[in-house]
Design a protein around this motif. Structure first.
Motif, mmCIF file in Angstrom:
data_model
loop_
_atom_site.group_PDB
_atom_site.id
_atom_site.type_symbol
_atom_site.label_atom_id
_atom_site.label_comp_id
_atom_site.label_asym_id
_atom_site.label_seq_id
_atom_site.Cartn_x
_atom_site.Cartn_y
_atom_site.Cartn_z
ATOM 1 N N UNK A 115 0.932 -1.210 0.057
ATOM 2 C CA UNK A 115 -0.105 -0.122 0.018
ATOM 3 C C UNK A 115 0.754 1.149 0.064
ATOM 4 N N UNK A 116 0.223 2.542 -0.145
ATOM 5 C CA UNK A 116 1.047 3.504 -0.395
ATOM 6 C C UNK A 116 1.279 4.336 0.875
ATOM 7 N N UNK A 117 2.399 4.617 1.320
ATOM 8 C CA UNK A 117 3.014 5.176 2.622
ATOM 9 C C UNK A 117 3.682 6.477 2.319
ATOM 10 N N UNK A 118 3.176 7.479 3.073
ATOM 11 C CA UNK A 118 3.816 8.739 2.958
ATOM 12 C C UNK A 118 5.272 8.898 3.103
ATOM 13 N N UNK A 119 6.142 9.760 2.432
ATOM 14 C CA UNK A 119 7.290 10.081 2.844
ATOM 15 C C UNK A 119 7.470 10.945 3.866
ATOM 16 N N UNK A 120 7.987 10.695 4.843
ATOM 17 C CA UNK A 120 8.184 11.577 6.277
ATOM 18 C C UNK A 120 9.243 11.166 6.924
ATOM 19 N N UNK A 121 9.691 12.375 7.686
ATOM 20 C CA UNK A 121 10.897 11.981 8.618
ATOM 21 C C UNK A 121 10.345 11.584 9.738
ATOM 22 N N UNK A 122 9.186 11.815 10.099
ATOM 23 C CA UNK A 122 8.582 11.298 11.082
ATOM 24 C C UNK A 122 7.703 10.042 11.115
ATOM 25 N N UNK A 123 8.406 8.620 11.506
ATOM 26 C CA UNK A 123 7.702 7.664 11.343
ATOM 27 C C UNK A 123 7.207 7.008 12.633
ATOM 28 N N UNK A 124 7.315 7.431 13.728
ATOM 29 C CA UNK A 124 6.636 7.107 14.874
ATOM 30 C C UNK A 124 6.456 8.325 15.971
#
Length: 214
Positions: A142-151
């Motif tokens: 599935x599509x996952x947003x690119x982000x520096x915050x992952x948790x």
């Protein structure tokens, strides 16, 4: 004779004063007792309310429950099904009730109208993908947003959110056990739209801060 009368009057006045003080003391003790009984009754009611609230709370999910739920979700998605904001499943490509495409959701007027309609129907507005988005990447699940915050943690709801592509590998069980020990339930997200409003706000603020530092 007058002296005897005066003495008798003084004695009578002394008795009246003593009686008045006794009655006043008794009234004060009764007031104190009434206040004490009221306080005890209030505390008893507070305990009863807390017990009722605890009884109505859903049981805390265990690690096994969470793993089973996510296993079921993977199977549903493998069957080409999607889940709306209320947790209901629908065939992929079919618009669920009270939904907007991601493009339409960027229009404040359309979003407000759709959200109001969903609230009147007692439902939650679902934002669905309507095509490829350059801000997201495909991981095969599935599509996952690119982000520096992952948790990040939602300390109010006691939920630890983890980006879907990070919730993989040999460390998955260890991370879940650590979250359970910390009193958190793990939930994954692919995009900010998967998050409830307050969690999405926190994610966006953390992402802005991370981008500002880079």
């Amino acid at each position: 004779m007058p002296d005897d009368t005066t003495a008798a009057l003084q004695a009578l006045m002394q008795q009246v004063q003593t009686l008045t003080e006794t009655v006043t003391d008794q009234a004060k003790r009764l007031d104190d007792l009434h206040a004490f009984n009221s306080r005890v009754l209030d505390e008893k009611k507070d305990v009863q309310r807390q017990l009722e609230a605890a009884k109505n709370e859903p049981p805390k999910k265990t690690l096994i429950d969470v793993v089973n739920e996510e296993t079921r979700e993977r199977k549903m998605r493998a069957a080409n099904l999607e889940k709306d904001a209320d947790g209901n499943w629908y065939p992929k490509g079919v618009r669920p009730a009270h939904s907007l495409t991601r493009e339409d959701a960027r229009d404040p007027r359309k979003y407000a109208v759709a959200k109001e309609a969903a609230q009147k129907a007692g439902a939650t507005l679902t934002v669905i993908d309507d095509g490829d988005d350059p801000t997201i990447r495909n991981t095969g699940q599935g599509d996952v947003v690119q982000s520096k915050t992952f948790t990040f943690d939602d300390t109010h709801e006691r939920v630890r959110y983890i980006r879907a592509d990070m919730e993989t590998g040999k460390g998955i069980v260890g991370r879940r056990m650590r979250a359970e020990q910390d009193g958190y339930t793990i939930k994954t997200f692919r995009t900010a739209d998967d998050l409830p409003p307050h969690a999405r706000t926190k994610f966006e603020l953390m992402e802005k801060a991370a981008n500002a530092e880079s």
